[in-house]
Design an enzyme around this catalytic site. Structure first.
Site, short mmCIF file in Angstrom:
data_model
loop_
_atom_site.label_atom_id
_atom_site.label_comp_id
_atom_site.label_asym_id
_atom_site.label_seq_id
_atom_site.Cartn_x
_atom_site.Cartn_y
_atom_site.Cartn_z
N ASP A 81 48.26 -112.13 24.96
CA ASP A 81 47.84 -110.79 24.56
C ASP A 81 48.47 -110.34 23.26
O ASP A 81 49.46 -110.90 22.80
CB ASP A 81 48.16 -109.78 25.67
CG ASP A 81 49.65 -109.64 25.93
OD1 ASP A 81 50.35 -110.68 25.96
OD2 ASP A 81 50.13 -108.50 26.12
N GLU A 176 52.16 -109.69 28.18
CA GLU A 176 53.57 -109.56 27.80
C GLU A 176 53.82 -108.24 27.09
O GLU A 176 54.87 -107.62 27.27
CB GLU A 176 53.96 -110.74 26.90
CG GLU A 176 55.46 -110.86 26.61
CD GLU A 176 55.90 -110.14 25.34
OE1 GLU A 176 57.11 -110.12 25.07
OE2 GLU A 176 55.03 -109.59 24.62
#
Length: 411
Positions: A81, A176
């Site tokens: 991400d 994350e």
């Protein structure tokens, strides 16, 4: 164009921006798309045990090619991400060849300029190739740069079987950036003896210390009354929010701190008379100071509750991650392996504390010791993000050296 650059540019085409508050893992569909894409790439390369689970965790194995016994299994981890703070959709990356040391016009229409006047470290990259954005999105070095370096290192090892190595485990994780902290990674199934996240900053950075992190969400409920008849009746949530902000130490913010100095960071302030919401993150390397910071937040909210009423203002406060140094200091050889690998690649290792957290923060707490390696990028989470081409390439070299060193030094 080198293979790591091609791979990185390919990954940036996927919009994998994570989304707060969905309650889902992954929080965005684009992470699944990239997960499946890189899993197919792993299979094509010849990796084994490739999988994508229901939460977009990608895992694969490069089998050992050595007859040596007791070679530790090493893992490499990066996240799929990108930051919530600016769009990661329709990234238009380009390579500035032979950077001349001056201003780089990223976007003429919006007058977005990447300048050494604002970012002095640019001057050290004169003559190098730089990958930049078009000034409307982030670039995604954090952490698609790490993904590209890991995959290119594996590709190199497959193409050079003369380099002996033990088993290598790869994992790419979701969310994350919103504090998921690889919570669903099955460490036993992953099968690494220790690992490295490739999620750091400029070339040479090596991290085994992170912040302790917490997040506070402060909610204020006001009462709206026509301003002409509001005396003694109106409760202005936005004004109480502003008062709350003024109570925090003004010099203890990210823009005023460095190195081991902690901070309170106001991520967002949304609201009006009826309702306001403030989001803070609290950070400190020292665990005692971290607890003091959280206590300060509680005391600040309590004083406002006593002034305006407990129904008016409330706060949720939760820990996000902890400093991994306490775990890794007992096994510093894994940091030393990385230092030696950098020196072999002609990179000067700079061991510095992370002014943030990585998936390695929680993984180290859970027993998988996981220091952090550089990706080579600068200005993460914004439109001025960039990465020198040689930095991506050096990252690949360092990963290959780590894998080779483990087989040679600890067999």
């Amino acid at each position: 164009m080198s293979s790591v650059v091609k791979r990185f540019l390919h990954y940036t085409a996927f919009d994998t921006q994570s989304v707060e508050g969905t309650g889902l893992v992954p929080s965005s569909g684009g992470q699944f798309l990239l997960a499946h894409d890189v899993a197919e790439e792993m299979k094509t390369m010849g990796m084994m045990d490739v999988s994508v689970d229901g939460h977009a965790y990608v895992m694969g194995t490069l089998p050992a090619n050595t007859a040596k016994k007791k070679v530790p299994t090493v893992g490499f981890i990066a996240h799929l991400d990108t930051s919530t703070e600016i769009s990661g959709a329709n990234v238009k990356a380009r390579v500035v060849s032979n950077y001349d040391g001056g201003d780089i016009l990223l976007n003429e229409e919006q007058n977005v300029v990447l300048s050494p006047k604002d970012f002095p470290e640019l001057e050290s990259y004169k003559g190098e190739g730089l990958i930049v954005t078009d000034g409307t999105t982030l670039l995604g070095v954090d952490d698609k740069g790490g993904m590209a370096q890991i995959m290119t290192a594996v590709e190199y090892l497959i193409a050079h079987p003369e380099i002996e190595h033990g088993a290598v485990k790869i994992c790419f994780t979701p969310d994350e950036e919103i504090g998921h902290q690889a919570a669903y990674l099955d460490i036993e199934a992953f099968g690494a003896d220790f690992a490295y996240t490739v999620d750091g900053g400029p070339v040479g950075e090596l991290n085994y210390e992170t912040f302790n992190g917490a997040k506070a969400v402060i909610t204020i409920h006001g009462r709206n009354v026509h301003p002409g008849t509001a005396k003694g009746k109106m409760i202005n949530a936005a004004l109480i929010g502003a008062e709350c902000v003024s109570m925090f130490p003004q010099k203890e913010t990210p823009a005023e701190t460095e190195n081991y100095e902690g901070f309170y960071h106001l991520l967002s302030f949304r609201g009006d008379v009826e309702k306001a919401e403030l989001e803070y993150i609290i950070r400190d390397h020292d665990v005692e100071r971290f607890e003091e910071r959280k206590a300060f937040v509680k005391e600040t909210i309590l004083s406002l509750q006593q002034k305006y009423g407990f129904r008016v203002i409330g706060c949720s406060l939760r820990d996000q991650y902890y400093n991994m140094a306490g775990k890794i200091r007992g096994a510093m050889y894994i940091v030393e392996i990385a230092e030696k690998a950098m020196k072999k690649a002609g990179v000067n290792p700079t061991v510095v504390p992370v002014r943030g957290g990585t998936d390695g923060s929680s993984l180290s707490q859970r027993g998988l010791l996981t220091p952090n390696l550089f990706t080579g990028g600068h200005n993460y989470h914004g439109r001025f993000e960039y990465v020198p081409v040689f930095a991506l390439e050096k990252g690949v070299e360092v990963i290959v050296n780590i894998i080779a060193n483990i087989c040679g030094a600890r067999s």
